[in-house]
Design a protein around this motif. Structure first.
Motif, PDB file in Angstrom:
ATOM      1  N   VAL A 185       4.681 -27.750  36.038  1.00 39.27           N
ATOM      2  CA  VAL A 185       3.619 -28.579  36.646  1.00 39.27           C
ATOM      3  C   VAL A 185       2.323 -28.042  35.875  1.00 39.27           C
ATOM      4  CG1 VAL A 185       2.093 -29.370  38.430  1.00 39.27           C
ATOM      5  CG2 VAL A 185       4.735 -29.357  38.661  1.00 39.27           C
ATOM      6  N   TRP A 186       2.064 -26.731  35.832  1.00 40.08           N
ATOM      7  CA  TRP A 186       0.871 -26.127  35.183  1.00 40.08           C
ATOM      8  C   TRP A 186       0.837 -26.546  33.699  1.00 40.08           C
ATOM      9  CZ3 TRP A 186      -3.560 -23.360  35.933  1.00 40.08           C
ATOM     10  CH2 TRP A 186      -4.170 -22.667  34.961  1.00 40.08           C
ATOM     11  N   PHE A 187       1.860 -26.461  32.748  1.00 42.62           N
ATOM     12  CA  PHE A 187       1.573 -26.834  31.531  1.00 42.62           C
ATOM     13  C   PHE A 187       1.469 -28.266  31.359  1.00 42.62           C
ATOM     14  CE2 PHE A 187       4.279 -22.832  30.914  1.00 42.62           C
ATOM     15  CZ  PHE A 187       3.319 -22.351  30.114  1.00 42.62           C
ATOM     16  N   VAL A 188       1.832 -29.159  32.288  1.00 39.17           N
ATOM     17  CA  VAL A 188       1.525 -30.487  32.234  1.00 39.17           C
ATOM     18  C   VAL A 188       0.011 -30.736  32.532  1.00 39.17           C
ATOM     19  CG1 VAL A 188       1.809 -32.984  33.251  1.00 39.17           C
ATOM     20  CG2 VAL A 188       3.975 -31.296  32.641  1.00 39.17           C
ATOM     21  N   ALA A 189      -0.279 -29.945  33.512  1.00 42.62           N
ATOM     22  CA  ALA A 189      -1.680 -30.234  33.928  1.00 42.62           C
ATOM     23  C   ALA A 189      -2.792 -29.771  32.862  1.00 42.62           C
ATOM     24  CB  ALA A 189      -1.929 -29.275  35.177  1.00 42.62           C
ATOM     25  N   ILE A 190      -2.457 -28.384  32.313  1.00 41.18           N
ATOM     26  CA  ILE A 190      -3.477 -28.210  31.312  1.00 41.18           C
ATOM     27  C   ILE A 190      -3.416 -29.032  29.879  1.00 41.18           C
ATOM     28  CG2 ILE A 190      -3.256 -25.764  32.395  1.00 41.18           C
ATOM     29  CD1 ILE A 190      -1.831 -24.859  29.733  1.00 41.18           C
ATOM     30  N   GLY A 191      -2.350 -29.493  29.737  1.00 42.89           N
ATOM     31  CA  GLY A 191      -2.064 -30.482  28.507  1.00 42.89           C
ATOM     32  C   GLY A 191      -2.809 -31.687  28.778  1.00 42.89           C
ATOM     33  N   LEU A 192      -2.670 -32.285  29.984  1.00 40.33           N
ATOM     34  CA  LEU A 192      -3.434 -33.527  30.375  1.00 40.33           C
ATOM     35  C   LEU A 192      -4.844 -33.214  30.362  1.00 40.33           C
ATOM     36  CD1 LEU A 192      -1.430 -34.891  33.123  1.00 40.33           C
ATOM     37  CD2 LEU A 192      -1.394 -35.762  31.022  1.00 40.33           C
ATOM     38  N   LEU A 193      -5.518 -32.216  30.814  1.00 40.08           N
ATOM     39  CA  LEU A 193      -7.051 -31.983  30.649  1.00 40.08           C
ATOM     40  C   LEU A 193      -7.395 -31.549  29.230  1.00 40.08           C
ATOM     41  CD1 LEU A 193      -7.201 -29.083  33.557  1.00 40.08           C
ATOM     42  CD2 LEU A 193      -8.208 -31.397  33.552  1.00 40.08           C
ATOM     43  N   GLY A 194      -6.407 -31.153  28.456  1.00 44.33           N
ATOM     44  CA  GLY A 194      -6.867 -30.982  27.196  1.00 44.33           C
ATOM     45  C   GLY A 194      -6.897 -32.194  26.433  1.00 44.33           C
ATOM     46  N   LEU A 195      -6.034 -33.278  26.706  1.00 41.08           N
ATOM     47  CA  LEU A 195      -6.312 -34.773  26.168  1.00 41.08           C
ATOM     48  C   LEU A 195      -7.439 -35.309  26.549  1.00 41.08           C
ATOM     49  CD1 LEU A 195      -2.826 -36.361  26.771  1.00 41.08           C
ATOM     50  CD2 LEU A 195      -3.821 -36.035  24.601  1.00 41.08           C
ATOM     51  N   LEU A 196      -8.180 -35.135  27.860  1.00 39.99           N
ATOM     52  CA  LEU A 196      -9.331 -35.635  28.321  1.00 39.99           C
ATOM     53  C   LEU A 196     -10.314 -35.051  27.189  1.00 39.99           C
ATOM     54  CD1 LEU A 196      -9.257 -35.324  32.102  1.00 39.99           C
ATOM     55  CD2 LEU A 196      -9.012 -37.456  30.583  1.00 39.99           C
ATOM     56  N   GLY A 197     -10.263 -33.671  26.993  1.00 42.89           N
ATOM     57  CA  GLY A 197     -11.465 -33.235  26.012  1.00 42.89           C
ATOM     58  C   GLY A 197     -11.186 -33.668  24.385  1.00 42.89           C
ATOM     59  N   ILE A 198      -9.883 -33.984  24.198  1.00 37.27           N
ATOM     60  CA  ILE A 198      -9.721 -34.366  22.614  1.00 37.27           C
ATOM     61  C   ILE A 198     -10.195 -35.894  22.754  1.00 37.27           C
ATOM     62  CG2 ILE A 198      -7.945 -35.159  21.255  1.00 37.27           C
ATOM     63  CD1 ILE A 198      -6.186 -32.795  22.128  1.00 37.27           C
ATOM     64  N   MET A 199      -9.961 -36.599  23.577  1.00 27.66           N
ATOM     65  CA  MET A 199     -10.463 -38.032  23.711  1.00 27.66           C
ATOM     66  C   MET A 199     -12.014 -38.041  23.764  1.00 27.66           C
ATOM     67  SD  MET A 199      -8.021 -39.580  26.574  1.00 27.66           S
ATOM     68  CE  MET A 199      -8.641 -41.065  26.567  1.00 27.66           C
ATOM     69  N   GLN A 200     -12.660 -37.076  24.326  1.00 28.85           N
ATOM     70  CA  GLN A 200     -14.023 -37.037  24.599  1.00 28.85           C
ATOM     71  C   GLN A 200     -14.603 -36.784  23.095  1.00 28.85           C
ATOM     72  OE1 GLN A 200     -15.700 -34.168  27.222  1.00 28.85           O
ATOM     73  NE2 GLN A 200     -17.785 -34.752  27.098  1.00 28.85           N
ATOM     74  N   THR A 201     -14.012 -35.830  22.255  1.00 31.72           N
ATOM     75  CA  THR A 201     -14.392 -35.548  20.939  1.00 31.72           C
ATOM     76  C   THR A 201     -13.251 -35.294  19.990  1.00 31.72           C
ATOM     77  OG1 THR A 201     -16.354 -34.302  22.014  1.00 31.72           O
ATOM     78  CG2 THR A 201     -16.011 -34.075  19.737  1.00 31.72           C
ATOM     79  N   PRO A 202     -12.781 -36.656  19.501  1.00 31.18           N
ATOM     80  CA  PRO A 202     -11.677 -36.678  18.630  1.00 31.18           C
ATOM     81  C   PRO A 202     -12.081 -35.767  17.375  1.00 31.18           C
ATOM     82  CG  PRO A 202     -12.080 -38.774  19.290  1.00 31.18           C
ATOM     83  CD  PRO A 202     -13.143 -38.087  19.682  1.00 31.18           C
ATOM     84  N   GLY A 203     -13.040 -35.391  17.003  1.00 30.54           N
ATOM     85  CA  GLY A 203     -13.374 -34.583  15.876  1.00 30.54           C
ATOM     86  C   GLY A 203     -12.903 -33.367  15.986  1.00 30.54           C
ATOM     87  N   ILE A 204     -12.548 -32.905  17.055  1.00 27.65           N
ATOM     88  CA  ILE A 204     -11.708 -31.253  17.059  1.00 27.65           C
ATOM     89  C   ILE A 204     -10.447 -31.311  16.378  1.00 27.65           C
ATOM     90  CG2 ILE A 204     -10.710 -31.934  19.289  1.00 27.65           C
ATOM     91  CD1 ILE A 204     -12.425 -28.486  18.275  1.00 27.65           C
ATOM     92  N   LEU A 205      -9.858 -32.632  16.282  1.00 22.56           N
ATOM     93  CA  LEU A 205      -8.563 -32.462  15.392  1.00 22.56           C
ATOM     94  C   LEU A 205      -8.831 -31.977  14.072  1.00 22.56           C
ATOM     95  CD1 LEU A 205      -7.202 -35.762  16.905  1.00 22.56           C
ATOM     96  CD2 LEU A 205      -6.574 -33.566  17.550  1.00 22.56           C
ATOM     97  N   ALA A 206      -9.881 -31.895  13.530  1.00 21.70           N
ATOM     98  CA  ALA A 206      -9.919 -31.448  12.223  1.00 21.70           C
ATOM     99  C   ALA A 206      -9.345 -29.826  12.347  1.00 21.70           C
ATOM    100  CB  ALA A 206     -11.376 -31.386  11.827  1.00 21.70           C
ATOM    101  N   ALA A 207      -9.396 -29.228  13.274  1.00 24.51           N
ATOM    102  CA  ALA A 207      -9.128 -27.784  13.316  1.00 24.51           C
ATOM    103  C   ALA A 207      -7.603 -27.783  13.053  1.00 24.51           C
ATOM    104  CB  ALA A 207      -9.244 -27.355  14.942  1.00 24.51           C
ATOM    105  N   ILE A 208      -6.775 -28.725  12.886  1.00 20.98           N
ATOM    106  CA  ILE A 208      -5.295 -28.687  12.461  1.00 20.98           C
ATOM    107  C   ILE A 208      -5.306 -28.031  11.128  1.00 20.98           C
ATOM    108  CG2 ILE A 208      -3.316 -29.953  12.109  1.00 20.98           C
ATOM    109  CD1 ILE A 208      -4.113 -32.028  14.218  1.00 20.98           C
TER     110      ILE A 208
END
Length: 635
Positions: A185-208
């Motif tokens: 549940v913890w890993f699912v929760a932190i993954g979902l929180l991360g999705l919120l941040g990525i949706m807010q600023t998709p430009g962070i995906l450049a870090a790939i």
């Protein structure tokens, strides 16, 4: 035909279900530490960089991503897990594979033993820092919405950690059963929180792209680059648990847990924190908690606290297991080991280790006072341990016949990366890095002192033992009174007559009709099959030598071993419950005359030997059947 195909598919389905179940359980035991590093990993790295500019944030997120992919994913999950000792992993298993403890003094393999023992000692340093920084970072989430609670962070952390160490003696069976689901549940929760941040600023995906990580480190300057590398390394702490705990779950479940759940969740969360910082640089105060909606802050603090307690419990249990292995291999004195679950041999509790870890952990919290300050103490021990593991694994690969050029290229690549992290973490030496290194140094020194002192003691005792043929001739030429029944005399050697038996016969002139000379030895294998457990060697005059072999992962239960031995024809009619057991209580006398170790170290060894658990208690022999014989030996 359809029914036949379905039936043929069942075994594979059963294996997959077992693998999935083991992977779920491993989430709590193996990945608790690295899974909670999201609480402080990115924050510490950005703080080390100074200003959270877009280039800085993207560069650091890229650095963490590729460190996770290369060091944890490629090195540990794919390569290092292959270096198993009959399914077991960890530093002790590597030392056993290399037969380092049997190496002659002064040889290169003897030097490996020192390196390996330092690596094992570093795990104890990690075991002190991990609970402190994890729980502190979780409780610090209270300061976001209630700054007035800041003075309560340390007391609350102390209370939680003290409670955790106090309940260890009751066992962790119930807590352990919920580790996996809670961490899922913890890993699912932190993954979902991360999705919120990525949706807010998709430009962070450049870090790939790894280009951003390299470009940032090049342009940041050596000072800042090393500080950032040292802080970013905190995102990797806990990776060594994948290898150390391989024997409990198997290679496949650990790999499945990492690639299917843990890695995606960590990537999403770090990217989400990075996206939040791109949108709001002021969120650097605590990007993990600020990812969550305001209404979820307090629930996340509670959830993070539970997750960090699980991570801490895993580290503490790992310290018990490591100590048991070190005792079996002769690197530490005997300590009292309590089994907290009758049906599960792996669940143990070692009081001395528990209270020493408690003292170190609470001292770390009181000394440093915050997760930021503890970040300076964290990382050095783990990075050095990773480098030691890489070196030992390379030697194991060469021993197994792998191509030397390939081994040098692959392990050399990872060693360079890890030595860079070691150098980066060394910049934090004054800020707190000395703390785990001091602990590791003391423990490694005690291990080496015990091993060397035990070798000196055994050398002196071997000179005092009577030869078997002389003793048998003595018994036959001057027959003593033979008592009915059997007696068992414990000895540390596989040859010669124990000095206690010689003294007993000389002074009392009596001998049992049947005498068992019992010796116990640990092997370089984790476990020994029952058919290879016992070896019987007739000595003569009713005396039989009984040699037991136990793996370094096993507890030497002598009563169970004797029950197995008494099934052999040579021991028929002997009941272990009716045997008189003779143990020696050796008093070590340090002297300045004998060589081999400094006098003050001999005195230290004598003190350790005096305070070691008594052999009868360690081997599980009922006290009512025990007779102890005193013996003084000078070293």
């Amino acid at each position: 035909m359809t029914e036949t195909l379905q039936t043929a598919r069942l075994p594979g389905q059963g294996v997959r279900k077992q693998t999935a179940a083991a992977a779920l359980t491993a989430l709590g035991v193996v990945y608790g530490d690295i899974g909670t590093s999201t609480l402080y990993g990115l924050k510490q790295a950005v703080d080390a960089a100074g200003e959270p500019t877009p280039d800085t944030v993207i560069g650091i997120v890229s650095l963490i991503l590729w460190a996770l992919l290369l060091v944890v994913g490629l090195k540990y999950a794919i390569l290092i897990l292959r270096a198993d000792n009959h399914g077991e992993g960890g530093i002790v298993a590597l030392l056993a594979l290399l037969d380092a403890r049997g190496a002659p003094r002064g040889s290169w393999r003897a030097s490996l033993l020192i390196v390996g023992l330092i690596g094992a000692a570093l795990l104890y340093g990690d075991g002190v820092i991990t609970p402190a920084i994890s729980v502190l970072s979780a409780i610090e989430g209270l300061k976001i919405d209630a700054p007035g609670l800041a003075p309560m962070v340390v007391p609350i952390t102390i209370a939680i950690l003290a409670s955790l160490f106090l309940v260890q003696r009751r066992g962790t069976e119930f807590i352990g059963s919920i580790f996996g689901p809670v961490m899922l549940v913890w890993f699912v929760a932190i993954g979902l929180l991360g999705l919120l941040g990525i949706m807010q600023t998709p430009g962070i995906l450049a870090a790939i792209s790894p280009h951003y990580a390299v470009a940032y480190l090049v342009h940041a300057g050596p000072g800042i680059a090393f500080a950032v590398l040292g802080a970013a390394f905190l995102a990797l702490t806990g990776a060594e648990a994948m290898y150390a705990d391989m024997g409990h779950f198997g290679r496949r479940p650990i790999q499945l847990g990492w690639f299917a759940i843990v890695l995606p969740a960590l990537m999403l969360n770090y990217f989400g924190q990075g996206g939040l910082l791109l949108a709001d640089p002021h969120a650097v105060e605590n990007p993990f908690y600020l990812l969550a909606p305001r209404w979820a802050h307090y629930p996340m603090v509670a959830f993070a606290t539970i997750a960090t307690v699980i991570a801490s419990q895993s580290i503490i249990s790992g310290a018990y297991s490591l100590t048991q292995q070190a005792m079996q291999l002769g690197f530490l004195p005997r300590m009292r080991v309590q089994h907290t679950a009758s049906h599960e041999k792996g669940q143990i509790y070692i009081p001395v280790v528990n209270w020493l870890l408690a003292a170190g952990t609470l001292a770390a919290v009181l000394t440093f006072g915050s997760s930021d300050a503890l970040g300076g103490a964290y990382g050095i021990a783990v990075s050095m341990l990773m480098a030691v593991t890489t070196v030992l694994a390379a030697l194991v690969a060469l021993k197994w016949g792998y191509n030397p050029l390939m081994v040098a290229a692959v392990n050399g690549f990872f060693l360079v990366i890890e030595l860079i992290f070691v150098a980066a973490n060394m910049t934090k030496l004054i800020q707190g890095g000395w703390f785990p290194l001091l602990m590791a140094g003391v423990i490694a020194f005690l291990m080496l002192t015990w091993r060397t002192g035990w070798q000196l003691l055994e050398h002196q005792r071997s000179k005092l033992r009577q030869r078997e043929d002389e003793f048998i001739a003595w018994v036959l030429d001057s027959p003593p009174i033979r008592l009915s029944g059997a007696a068992a005399i414990f000895t540390a050697a596989s040859t010669g007559i124990p000095l206690g038996l010689t003294h007993h016969l000389r002074h009392n002139r009596v001998l049992h009709e049947r005498v068992l000379l019992i010796a116990s030895f640990s092997t370089d294998q984790p476990r020994v099959e029952p058919e290879h457990r016992v070896k019987l060697v007739p000595v003569g005059a009713g005396i039989i030598r009984v040699i037991f072999h136990f793996g370094f992962m096993e507890t030497p239960d002598m009563m169970e071993g004797l029950k197995l031995a008494c099934l052999e024809p040579e021991l028929r009619g002997i009941d272990p419950q009716n045997i008189t057991y003779y143990f020696r209580r050796v008093m070590v006398i340090p002297t300045r005359e004998a060589s081999g170790m400094a006098f003050w170290r001999k005195s230290l060894f004598a003190m350790m030997h005096l305070n070691a658990n008594l052999p009868a208690a360690y081997f599980g022999v009922p006290p009512a059947q025990v007779v102890e014989v005193g013996l003084e030996v000078e070293i």
